[in-house]
Each structure stands twice: as C-alpha cells, then as structure tokens.
Enzyme design. Structure first.
Site, short mmCIF file in Angstrom:
data_model
loop_
_atom_site.label_atom_id
_atom_site.label_comp_id
_atom_site.label_asym_id
_atom_site.label_seq_id
_atom_site.Cartn_x
_atom_site.Cartn_y
_atom_site.Cartn_z
N SER A 137 22.72 56.48 44.97
CA SER A 137 23.90 54.51 45.11
C SER A 137 22.86 53.37 45.43
CB SER A 137 25.00 54.77 45.00
OG SER A 137 25.18 54.67 46.84
N GLY A 151 24.67 60.73 43.35
CA GLY A 151 23.15 60.69 42.98
C GLY A 151 22.59 59.56 44.37
N LEU A 154 22.41 67.92 41.92
CA LEU A 154 22.54 68.03 40.49
C LEU A 154 21.60 68.24 39.69
CD1 LEU A 154 24.01 64.30 40.50
CD2 LEU A 154 25.13 66.23 40.18
N TYR A 194 17.71 51.69 40.00
CA TYR A 194 19.42 52.44 40.34
C TYR A 194 19.62 51.96 39.27
CZ TYR A 194 23.79 51.63 41.94
OH TYR A 194 25.31 51.97 42.22
N SER A 232 27.33 51.15 36.79
CA SER A 232 27.14 49.46 38.17
C SER A 232 26.86 48.40 37.74
CB SER A 232 26.39 50.21 39.42
OG SER A 232 25.85 48.79 40.22
N ASP A 282 28.99 67.81 46.20
CA ASP A 282 27.87 67.52 46.78
C ASP A 282 27.06 67.52 47.61
OD1 ASP A 282 28.99 64.01 47.62
OD2 ASP A 282 27.10 65.14 48.55
C1 15L Z 1 25.52 49.03 44.11
O1 15L Z 1 25.76 49.52 42.79
C2 15L Z 1 25.95 49.99 44.90
O2 15L Z 1 25.98 51.52 45.14
C3 15L Z 1 26.89 49.21 45.86
O3 15L Z 1 26.46 50.04 47.01
C4 15L Z 1 27.34 48.21 46.53
O4 15L Z 1 25.62 47.30 47.19
C5 15L Z 1 26.91 46.87 45.10
O5 15L Z 1 26.26 47.71 44.27
C6 15L Z 1 26.53 45.20 45.14
O6 15L Z 1 26.07 45.06 44.21
O7 15L Z 1 26.68 45.51 46.04
#
Ligand code: 15L
Length: 270
Positions: A74, A72, A51, A139, A110, A36
């Site tokens: 997020s 990363g 990274l 993101y 995600s 990390d």
């Molecule tokens: C994500 O990808 C985020 O990293 C997380 O913190 C949440 O916010 C989640 O999406 C979300 O869609 O609620």
C-alpha cells in the site's frame, strides 16, 4: 454455525486498515474470516498465506458472501513486487471469488489511482469520480488496474465490486494534505458496510474520506450507497497548519491529488 450471508473474507487483516476493521466490523453483525501473509497474534483461525497462493485463496473464499479486499502493497515499491502482490494477487482473488460464486467484493483502491489529477481549489467544483485514471506511482497504477479488473468481472461475470479510492485512513490526519483526504476509522467501517449492503452496485467507484471541511473530491457516489460520514478532520487543522504551514502553488502537495507521491513516494517497508 455463522450465517453465510454475514460472513466476510477480510484480506490484509493484519495491515493498518485491516487491523482497524477487525475491531469495528463485527459490531455490524459480520463474522470475519481473516487472511494475511503475516500471522495474526491471537487469531488461530486466520489464514496465513499470500495472494499468490491460489489454493489458499480458493479455500478462503468458499462459503463467504462477500470479500473486503485490503491486502497488498500500500505504498510505492519496485514494479516487480507490485506486479506480483497487487496485480497478479488481485487477479488471483477475483478468479477464486468468481469461481466460488461470491456476491460482492469491496476493494481498497486509492487516491493514487488518480494522483496526477490537478487538485481543485477550495470552493471550486470537487474532483469527480469519473476523472480518468492518472496514477502517480506503480502503486497507483496497480490500483487503477484493480478498478479495471473489477469492471471486467462485473461486465463479463456479474461479480459486483465497490472500489473505494481511499484517501488516508489513520487514527488522525498527520499532514496538512490529509486534512482533505482523511478517512476516520469509524467512517471507513461505515463506508465499507454501505458498500457491502447497498442493493445493486455493479461496479461502483467511490472516493473514501470523512466529511472533511477541506474536502476536494466528490463524495456523492459514496453517499448514494447509503454512506453517512460522521467525522471531519477540521479539529486537527490549526495544529497541523501551525506545525507544517500550508503548501504553496508549485508544490505537488498543493497542486496534485496524490501530493508528493509523483516525485517522492513513500516506500513500502520490506
Ligand atoms: C495511500 O494509498 C496509502 O496506502 C496510505 O498509506 C497513505 O499514504 C495515503 O495513500 C495518502 O495518500 O496519504
């Protein structure tokens, strides 16, 4: 001497999901090597590097069987920051892993890689995992990139990946939208372990959530890996709906998988 076939590199080990996985994955027999950018208290052997540090990454992947890549940014951030951390950073990790002969990477994608996808109504056919990328933020764009990167390293180099489009992994859901997306910490560990141990995955994309009553996406590619979710957000539904009300048509929280990320994305704290 730890068994190298059970040694995992955990990137993002100090983050929200990383911290939960540090607590849960050892019970499945894994020895974790932690990585990390932020030092981790009480973990003197953790690698503290970002990274962008290719030498640190090369050292970190040496001798590990697999990587759980959670590092990363997020949430949303300026494109230049996302570029450095998520896009170049994930590329650096894949380069190091491929060179070291790592067998498999399980990476945090995600829901925001497909956040502009219209949310199917309750009872309608669930959102398929084959839905085209529709990122709702820089993101989300970086997560779509990560999935394509994984596909390249599988097709070209034979490095396997499971890309997990995580819904929202928290101790409890905190919004009505999260009732459909919630991934309990215990189910996250079960899903990562299934992704690490399924026999041949090539590059597989899965949605990552618990078996929520209000599920709107298709969990079958995750279940095909052997994932057996045990949790359901429904126990939190009455309280959250009473507090916040149900989102109505026309509200992105009602209409889009990524909810309000497309209009008002939460920002990564610096
Ligand atoms: C994500 O990808 C985020 O990293 C997380 O913190 C949440 O916010 C989640 O999406 C979300 O869609 O609620």
């Amino acid at each position: 001497m730890p068994d190298s076939s059970r040694t995992l590199l955990l990137t993002g080990a100090a983050g929200g999901i990383g911290t939960l996985m540090r607590g849960l994955l050892p019970a499945y027999g894994y020895t974790l090597r932690l990585f990390d950018a932020t030092p981790i208290e009480g973990e003197p052997t953790a690698v503290t590097a970002d990274l962008g540090d290719k030498a640190a990454l090369r050292e970190a992947v040496a001798g590990v069987d697999a990587v759980v890549h959670l590092a990363g940014i997020s949430l949303e951030a300026p494109f230049e920051k996302i570029l450095r951390s998520n896009i170049e950073g994930t590329y650096n990790l894949y380069e190091a892993a491929e060179e070291a002969g790592v067998r498999r990477i399980v990476q945090a994608s995600s829901n925001h890689a497909v956040g502009f996808a219209p949310l199917p109504g309750p009872g309608g056919p669930p959102l398929p995992v084959e839905t085209p990328h529709r990122p709702d933020s820089y993101y989300g764009l970086s997560k779509a990139f990560g999935e394509d990167l994984a596909q390249l390293y599988w097709d070209r180099d034979g490095l396997e990946t499971v890309s997990v489009r995580i819904g929202a992994c928290h101790m409890e859901p905190t919004s009505v939208r999260m009732l459909s997306l919630w991934l309990s910490p215990g189910d996250a560990a079960r899903l990562f372990v299934a992704a690490l141990t399924a026999p041949a995955v090539g590059h597989t994309v899965v949605y990552g959530s618990s078996a929520n009553t209000r599920l709107r996406w298709d969990l079958s590619s995750a279940r095909a890996l052997g994932y057996l979710p045990q949790d359901d957000s429904e126990q939190y539904a009455a309280k959250l709906i009473e507090e916040h009300g149900e989102p109505l048509p026309g509200d992105p929280e009602h209409d889009l998988l990524g909810g309000s990320f497309s209009v008002d994305p939460p920002q990564w704290p610096y």
